[in-house]
Write an enzyme that holds these catalytic residues in place. Structure first.
Site, PDB file in Angstrom:
ATOM      1  N   SER A  57      40.985  35.945  35.169  1.00  0.00           N
ATOM      2  CA  SER A  57      39.724  35.400  35.033  1.00  0.00           C
ATOM      3  C   SER A  57      39.447  34.713  36.505  1.00  0.00           C
ATOM      4  CB  SER A  57      39.558  34.426  33.993  1.00  0.00           C
ATOM      5  OG  SER A  57      38.410  33.554  34.088  1.00  0.00           O
ATOM      6  N   GLY A  58      40.472  33.988  36.950  1.00  0.00           N
ATOM      7  CA  GLY A  58      40.497  33.353  38.291  1.00  0.00           C
ATOM      8  C   GLY A  58      40.050  34.200  39.325  1.00  0.00           C
ATOM      9  N   TRP A  61      38.616  37.254  39.228  1.00  0.00           N
ATOM     10  CA  TRP A  61      37.411  37.904  38.795  1.00  0.00           C
ATOM     11  C   TRP A  61      36.321  37.006  39.887  1.00  0.00           C
ATOM     12  CZ3 TRP A  61      32.809  35.609  37.186  1.00  0.00           C
ATOM     13  CH2 TRP A  61      31.778  36.547  36.708  1.00  0.00           C
ATOM     14  N   HIS A  62      36.812  35.548  39.736  1.00  0.00           N
ATOM     15  CA  HIS A  62      35.700  34.572  40.509  1.00  0.00           C
ATOM     16  C   HIS A  62      35.627  34.845  42.146  1.00  0.00           C
ATOM     17  CE1 HIS A  62      35.773  32.540  36.717  1.00  0.00           C
ATOM     18  NE2 HIS A  62      34.490  32.141  37.075  1.00  0.00           N
ATOM     19  N   GLY A  63      36.822  35.348  42.553  1.00  0.00           N
ATOM     20  CA  GLY A  63      36.811  35.377  44.040  1.00  0.00           C
ATOM     21  C   GLY A  63      38.132  36.066  44.460  1.00  0.00           C
TER      22      GLY A  63
END
Lengths: 368, 470
Positions: free
Chosen positions: B320-321, B323-325
């Site tokens: 998830s982290g 996915w943010h960048g």
């Protein structure tokens, strides 16, 4: 019934988003244009290359913003909110001082501890002295005038972040000392304004203006005329009348105007002067070289009424104007020495904020 | 085209709404699709081809999945789809990060570097990739049927209100709405518009204003700042991020509502959470749901051993982290959040029942956002050092505007703690239908917010010179 109300409210909100069309392009309502100097971005050509690179999009989005019908109105609302609630102004280099005084900070020239290279300044002033002597020998005059600057005259109102000690003007103070040491005659209106600011019946500077007020510029003009009358063959006698007015004149509150606020700032009373001059020099040509402070003397035609109609005003030693009209010619620096011969009197007027640039190269154009 | 731009707000949106309402029912999706294509092409003229390619391929593959009788065949088509979608995401978003790190390793061994230049990321790629996957997976699982027409599928993927910044809408939440004959009613339209305006105000009047100062603070040399400035930077960014992202989600939800599409909420007062676990149920809810349904559950969820559950949780949060960048800071930020989820499950949860827990959650989230904000880990570490060094040299270099708006933002963020306020925000339509004065108040506030937001959109960058100067 309820549904009807919801639809009406929805319709009103939608109309809010489309209201700008009444201003532009339909021009059913007119809005006052924004003040200050800004450039409207140019839109670029629509073609495949510009489109796919995103250049067309970026340029169009910028252009749309400036062409938007409510742009001036919304900008004023924004600027007013920022000023009234957060004490912020949106004009480049303008700062809010104490008691609502506005000040312009200009890069190096205004508030600085820097100053001239002493060798270069000495050489420059020697050239000035040589020119002064040569002109005197042929019966011509040159006068150097330092116009007052608000940052000096009202330094007690400067915001603390613009103050670097007591004497904040490196260039101005150095120039003033150097003039005195060299024995150059000059008129320093800073010194005068500093003495007079609480005694003079009208304002020297308005809270919202960069430039001297119309009334004070008139008072200083009269002072210059008296100086010329005492030291040269030019004789000018002025009669000044000053009256209170409701609206500012010309550049009186230029910073406030460029701030594009909805409501005017709390101001001192506004005054406008009128002058009638008797001059013996209407056949003599004057060359006035100066910055925007000189506009107070050219727009009012003060000098134009006292000197030959072909007298000229060289704005920043770059743009050639007659004393009353804006010209389109630029100064040909190679021919300055020749052109100067056409004039009987030369006045150099620069505000101390421009002290760093001296006379913008005028003396160097003549004395190599 | 961002929602808070002049072009969108004053031209695109009203024009679209008028066209949409004037369109006969059977052509409403055509209008919506056309507007979405224009919207996307405007922002990413080249990338419209990427999105068209992936959607076409997914549509075909899903049809094949549905037609296939054998499980093996279905799996093959699923794998192709996953490979293409995730492959594109990898190439555009992560390849540069990986080659950069490989280059760093190669430089240690003295081997020649691979070297590649950074690719421009297609707008909304992370969002529409995840949405495409929900479609493919939902149909593969047999939970939902595929869309009949390609036009409708394209409308789902390209639906402009949520295209750029979400919410990530799972196919099962929206597919049926796109296929059905949508009728908007007056309440929905008005509630949608009001929601849009409140979202716009959150973005323009709060996030942008705070963000401007935060940017200025981040320009300072972090080594020279003191504790108060470090906290101003971190709390400022915490508020900026929340109001920016939730404002954008509100606008997306509002626009969808105006056209009769109901999409799930994305934020629900995250900062009133009493634990990080709860925080993640209230922050970027659509991503949390996606991660739970399409990653955590397939990994085994909490059905295995405790150790396996913790492992799954951590994997989900690290992904998830990421996915943010594409950066180590995002990975670390994911791991950081995963760690707190784990320890809360382990033992901390039972201590977090008191009011202190809200402060704890805000504190942990706020610390995490520092990592999220800075790709350079040295900067993050220095800010942490400064935050806890307790050096107080001077007041932070911020103005009254930042302080005022920040206080207001904090007040709004925590306003959900008051029951009446919390309840009133849970259903837009019900809120104003219940009492007449509420609607009148909301309407008046909306008009004021339109004026204020418009003036900040238009006037913020207008700083003329007093005069033209040579």
């Amino acid at each position: 019934m309820k549904e009807r109300k919801y639809n009406i409210l929805f319709g009103i909100l939608l109309v809010c988003l489309l209201f700008h069309l009444a201003f532009k392009p339909f021009q059913l309502i007119k809005d006052q244009e924004l003040s200050g100097y800004y450039k409207i971005p140019e839109s670029i050509e629509f073609n495949a290359s510009n489109y796919f690179s995103g250049k067309f999009r970026d340029s169009l989005e910028k252009t749309i913003k400036y062409q938007f019908g409510l742009f001036p109105g919304f900008t004023r609302i924004h600027h007013q909110i920022e000023y009234s609630f957060f004490n912020r102004l949106h004009v480049k280099d303008v700062h809010i001082g104490k008691d609502g005084y506005l000040f312009r900070y200009c890069e190096k020239g205004c508030i600085t501890e820097n100053t001239y290279d002493p060798v270069k300044l000495d050489s420059y002033l020697n050239k000035y002295l040589r020119l002064q002597d040569s002109l005197k020998a042929v019966g011509k005059n040159i006068v150097w005038i330092i116009a007052p600057d608000k940052n000096i005259v009202f330094s007690e109102y400067l915001p603390s972040d613009l103050k670097h000690g007591e004497k904040v003007y490196g260039f101005y103070w150095t120039l003033q000392n150097a003039f005195k040491q060299k024995g150059i005659n000059f008129i320093d209106f800073n010194a005068l304004a500093f003495q007079e600011k609480n005694k003079y019946p009208f304002e020297v500077f308005y809270k919202g203006g960069v430039h001297w007020t119309n009334a004070y510029a008139t008072r200083c003009f009269d002072s210059v005329c008296k100086y010329l009358s005492e030291n040269t063959s030019i004789k000018i006698k002025n009669t000044i009348s000053t009256k209170q007015v409701e609206h500012p004149w010309g550049a009186d509150i230029d910073m406030e105007e460029a701030a594009n606020l909805l409501f005017p700032l709390e101001q001192d009373s506004l005054y406008l002067s009128d002058i009638s001059s008797e001059s013996n020099s209407k056949n003599k040509k004057l060359l006035l070289i100066g910055d925007s402070f000189a506009h107070m003397w050219t727009w009012t035609k003060y000098f134009a009424n006292c000197f030959h109609p072909q007298s000229e005003f060289w704005y920043y030693n770059r743009e050639v104007n007659t004393l009353s009209n804006i010209g389109k010619e630029t100064v040909n620096h190679k021919k300055v020495a020749k052109r100067v011969k056409d004039f009987d009197t030369i006045i150099i007027l620069f505000n101390s904020a421009n002290a760093e640039y001296l006379d913008y190269g005028f003396i160097n154009d003549i004395v190599k | 085209m961002v929602f808070s731009s002049t072009l969108f707000l004053f031209y695109f949106l009203p024009l679209f709404l008028i066209l949409y309402y004037l369109s006969p029912t059977k052509y409403k999706n055509h209008t919506l699709l056309f507007a979405s294509i224009v919207f996307y092409s405007w922002g990413g003229p080249v990338f419209i081809f990427v999105i068209l390619f992936t959607t076409s391929l997914d549509f075909i593959l899903v049809k094949q999945i549905e037609k296939s009788v054998s499980k093996k065949q279905k799996k093959i088509f699923l794998c192709i789809s996953l490979f293409v979608n995730l492959g594109l995401l990898f190439v555009f978003k992560y390849l540069y990060f990986f080659t950069n790190n490989i280059d760093a390793l190669l430089s240690l061994t003295g081997s020649p570097a691979i070297r590649m230049s950074k690719l421009v990321l297609p707008i909304g790629l992370s969002f529409f990739t995840f949405e495409s996957l929900t479609y493919v997976i939902d149909v593969y699982r047999g939970d939902y049927k595929s869309l009949k027409s390609f036009k409708n599928y394209l409308t789902y993927i390209l639906l402009f209100p949520k295209l750029i910044a979400g919410p990530i809408i799972a196919y099962n939440k929206i597919g049926w709405q796109i296929e059905s004959v949508r009728k908007t009613n007056a309440e929905m339209r008005l509630a949608g518009f009001l929601r849009f305006i409140f979202g716009l105000a959150k973005k323009v009047l709060i996030a942008n204003v705070i963000g401007e100062t935060v940017e200025e603070l981040y320009k300072l040399d972090v080594n020279s700042i003191d504790t108060l400035t470090a906290w101003a930077m971190s709390i400022g960014y915490t508020m900026q991020l929340y109001f920016d992202f939730s404002g954008y989600s509100d606008m997306a939800i509002g626009i969808c509502k105006m056209i009769g599409i109901s999409i799930p909420e994305n934020f629900n007062f995250p900062y009133i959470s009493k634990s990080i676990t709860e925080f993640w149920r209230r922050w970027h809810i659509s991503l949390g749901n996606w991660m739970r349904n399409y990653l955590y559950v397939p990994l085994g969820g909490n059905k295995g051993s405790i150790l396996k559950t913790y492992f799954n949780l951590w994997v989900v949060f690290i992904i998830s982290g990421f996915w943010h960048g594409a950066g180590w800071n995002f990975l670390l930020w994911g791991a950081y959040n995963g760690f707190f989820l784990m320890i809360e499950r382990l033992f901390l949860d039972k201590y977090l029942k008191k009011s202190f827990s809200v402060v704890y959650t805000f504190f942990i989230a706020n610390i995490g956002w520092v990592l999220f904000r800075n790709e350079n880990m040295d900067v993050s570490m220095t800010i942490y050092k400064k935050m806890f060094s307790f050096e107080f040299h001077q007041l932070p270099p911020v103005d009254i505007r930042f302080v005022t708006i920040l206080c207001f933002a904090l007040f709004v963020s925590f306003s959900g703690l008051f029951k009446a306020f919390y309840n009133s925000t849970q259903n837009d339509e019900l809120f104003f239908i219940q009492k007449k004065w509420r609607l009148n108040c909301l309407f008046l506030i909306s008009i004021i917010l339109i004026v204020l937001s418009s003036s900040y959109i238009l006037g913020q960058d207008f700083n003329p010179f007093i005069y033209f100067r040579f």
